[in-house]
Design an enzyme around this catalytic site. Structure first.
Site, PDB file in Angstrom:
ATOM      1  N   VAL A 178       1.753  -5.340   4.069  1.00 45.51           N
ATOM      2  CA  VAL A 178       1.085  -6.130   5.108  1.00 45.51           C
ATOM      3  C   VAL A 178       1.434  -7.599   4.911  1.00 45.51           C
ATOM      4  O   VAL A 178       1.294  -8.133   3.808  1.00 45.51           O
ATOM      5  CB  VAL A 178      -0.450  -5.953   5.072  1.00 45.51           C
ATOM      6  CG1 VAL A 178      -1.119  -6.851   6.118  1.00 45.51           C
ATOM      7  CG2 VAL A 178      -0.846  -4.499   5.323  1.00 45.51           C
ATOM      8  N   GLY A 218       0.818  -1.216   0.000  1.00 43.18           N
ATOM      9  CA  GLY A 218       0.000   0.000   0.000  1.00 43.18           C
ATOM     10  C   GLY A 218       0.839   1.247   0.000  1.00 43.18           C
ATOM     11  O   GLY A 218       2.060   1.182  -0.132  1.00 43.18           O
ATOM     12  N   ASP A 229     -10.003   7.437   5.649  1.00 41.57           N
ATOM     13  CA  ASP A 229      -9.657   6.657   4.443  1.00 41.57           C
ATOM     14  C   ASP A 229     -10.517   5.403   4.384  1.00 41.57           C
ATOM     15  O   ASP A 229     -10.028   4.303   4.103  1.00 41.57           O
ATOM     16  CB  ASP A 229      -8.166   6.311   4.431  1.00 41.57           C
ATOM     17  CG  ASP A 229      -7.686   5.852   3.046  1.00 41.57           C
ATOM     18  OD1 ASP A 229      -8.388   6.129   2.039  1.00 41.57           O
ATOM     19  OD2 ASP A 229      -6.621   5.213   2.966  1.00 41.57           O
TER      20      ASP A 229
HETATM   21  N1  ADE Z   1      -4.898  -7.204   5.253  1.00 39.90           N
HETATM   22  C1  ADE Z   1      -4.667  -6.070   5.896  1.00 39.90           C
HETATM   23  N2  ADE Z   1      -4.800  -6.232   7.201  1.00 39.90           N
HETATM   24  C2  ADE Z   1      -5.131  -7.532   7.402  1.00 39.90           C
HETATM   25  C3  ADE Z   1      -5.435  -8.317   8.545  1.00 39.90           C
HETATM   26  N3  ADE Z   1      -5.414  -7.806   9.765  1.00 39.90           N
HETATM   27  N4  ADE Z   1      -5.765  -9.598   8.368  1.00 39.90           N
HETATM   28  C4  ADE Z   1      -5.789 -10.092   7.141  1.00 39.90           C
HETATM   29  N5  ADE Z   1      -5.525  -9.422   6.030  1.00 39.90           N
HETATM   30  C5  ADE Z   1      -5.195  -8.138   6.166  1.00 39.90           C
END
Ligand code: ADE
Length: 312
Positions: free
Chosen positions: A31, A26, A148
């Site tokens: 992540v 992002g 957002d």
């Molecule tokens: N994508 C972004 N945050 C997440 C989360 N906490 N669990 C799974 N997918 C995600």
């Protein structure tokens, strides 16, 4: 006096956390799915230059009473220096179904699913937006605007209830503090309310909450487009049919501000009492007149009522 300014704190032990799989990239970084000894977690990794974003998000999670079933749960934060590149980590609960956006790309939903996702999302948003006053025994929570909100920032739990994630742009409103001025256009263009696209610069608490409600209306529309109560088409982001994948600010301004356009309402929705009943709620969320928009609590209550009276 003689304080303890020279006191050395024992180092906090590093989390026993292994990264397993990259899930998303992002604006902020990436992540990952990670593993603690006893469970999976999500790990958001910020580059060291983005310390401000990391701190901003930590600050929101650190607010009193930020625990709610429909708000992503914070687990830990950490600064890691793995040799040449230091990284800032934010560890939260992991939800295997991922974001609502990804889920809707790959799945259609029943009317009951739509109601559950919509109502729980609104419930989480209402909780964020509400101020909880302090009492002698518990510190209160300020109102928080997300800024957002979009289907990528709504995660789905295993039971298809929603939780709101990504507080990197969130603003808190401590009672008695003044207006927030000169906030530039932040957030995601596609989901920006008309007043944000117009470049208004002086917003108070309620105007920020109304900006979230505009985005909430777009997400409810996304849910409706994938609901099997009528024939459904492929998943499209809001305005994707009109402006494509990477709209410019000007594209969005022309549509949303000048021509006051909104995503198309499928005429087939009129054939299902639930979808038909939900249309006014969506329209009252994305109203051009920000002051006419529904509150999150009202959206939650409207969907709850529709779910009770229309079972299939
Ligand atoms: N994508 C972004 N945050 C997440 C989360 N906490 N669990 C799974 N997918 C995600």
């Amino acid at each position: 006096g003689h304080g303890y300014s020279g006191m050395i704190l024992p180092p906090r032990p590093a989390l026993n956390l292994q990264l397993l799989e990259l899930k998303a990239h992002g604006r902020y970084g990436s992540v990952w799915k990670g593993q603690l000894p006893d469970r999976f977690v999500a790990v958001k990794i910020f580059p060291i230059q983005d310390r401000q974003s990391w701190l901003a998000e930590l600050e929101v999670y650190a607010l009193p009473q930020m625990k709610h079933d429909n708000v992503l749960k914070f687990i830990a934060s950490e600064e890691r220096d793995d040799g040449d590149s230091a990284k800032l980590w934010l560890v939260t609960e992991y939800h295997d179904r991922g974001s609502l956006c990804d889920f809707l790309k790959g799945n259609v939903i029943t009317w009951a699913d739509l109601c559950k996702i919509g109502e729980t999302m609104a419930c989480g948003l209402a909780y964020l937006h509400d101020e909880i006053p302090s009492t002698p025994s518990a510190k209160g929570k300020p109102a928080v605007a997300h800024r957002d909100l979009k289907s990528k920032n709504v995660l789905l739990k295993q039971d298809l209830t929603a939780c709101i994630a990504d507080f990197g742009l969130a603003l808190k409103f401590e009672p008695g503090k003044g207006l927030n001025e000169t906030h530039p256009q932040v957030g995601t263009r596609r989901y920006m309310a008309p007043e944000v696209l117009e470049g208004a610069i002086c917003f108070n608490r309620d105007s920020f909450l109304r900006i979230d409600m505009y985005a909430c209306g777009l997400i409810l529309w996304e849910l409706m487009t994938r609901c099997t109560a009528v024939d459904v088409g492929d998943y499209r982001l809001p305005f994707e049919a009109e402006v494509g994948q990477q709209p410019s600010l000007e594209d969005m301004q022309t549509r949303v501000v000048t021509r006051k356009m909104r995503p198309a309402l499928n005429p087939l929705w009129n054939k299902h009492p639930g979808l038909y009943g939900l249309v006014p709620t969506v329209e009252e969320c994305w109203d051009q007149d920000a002051e006419a928009r529904l509150s999150a609590g009202c959206v939650q209550e409207r969907i709850r009522q529709l779910a009770r009276t229309i079972n299939s």
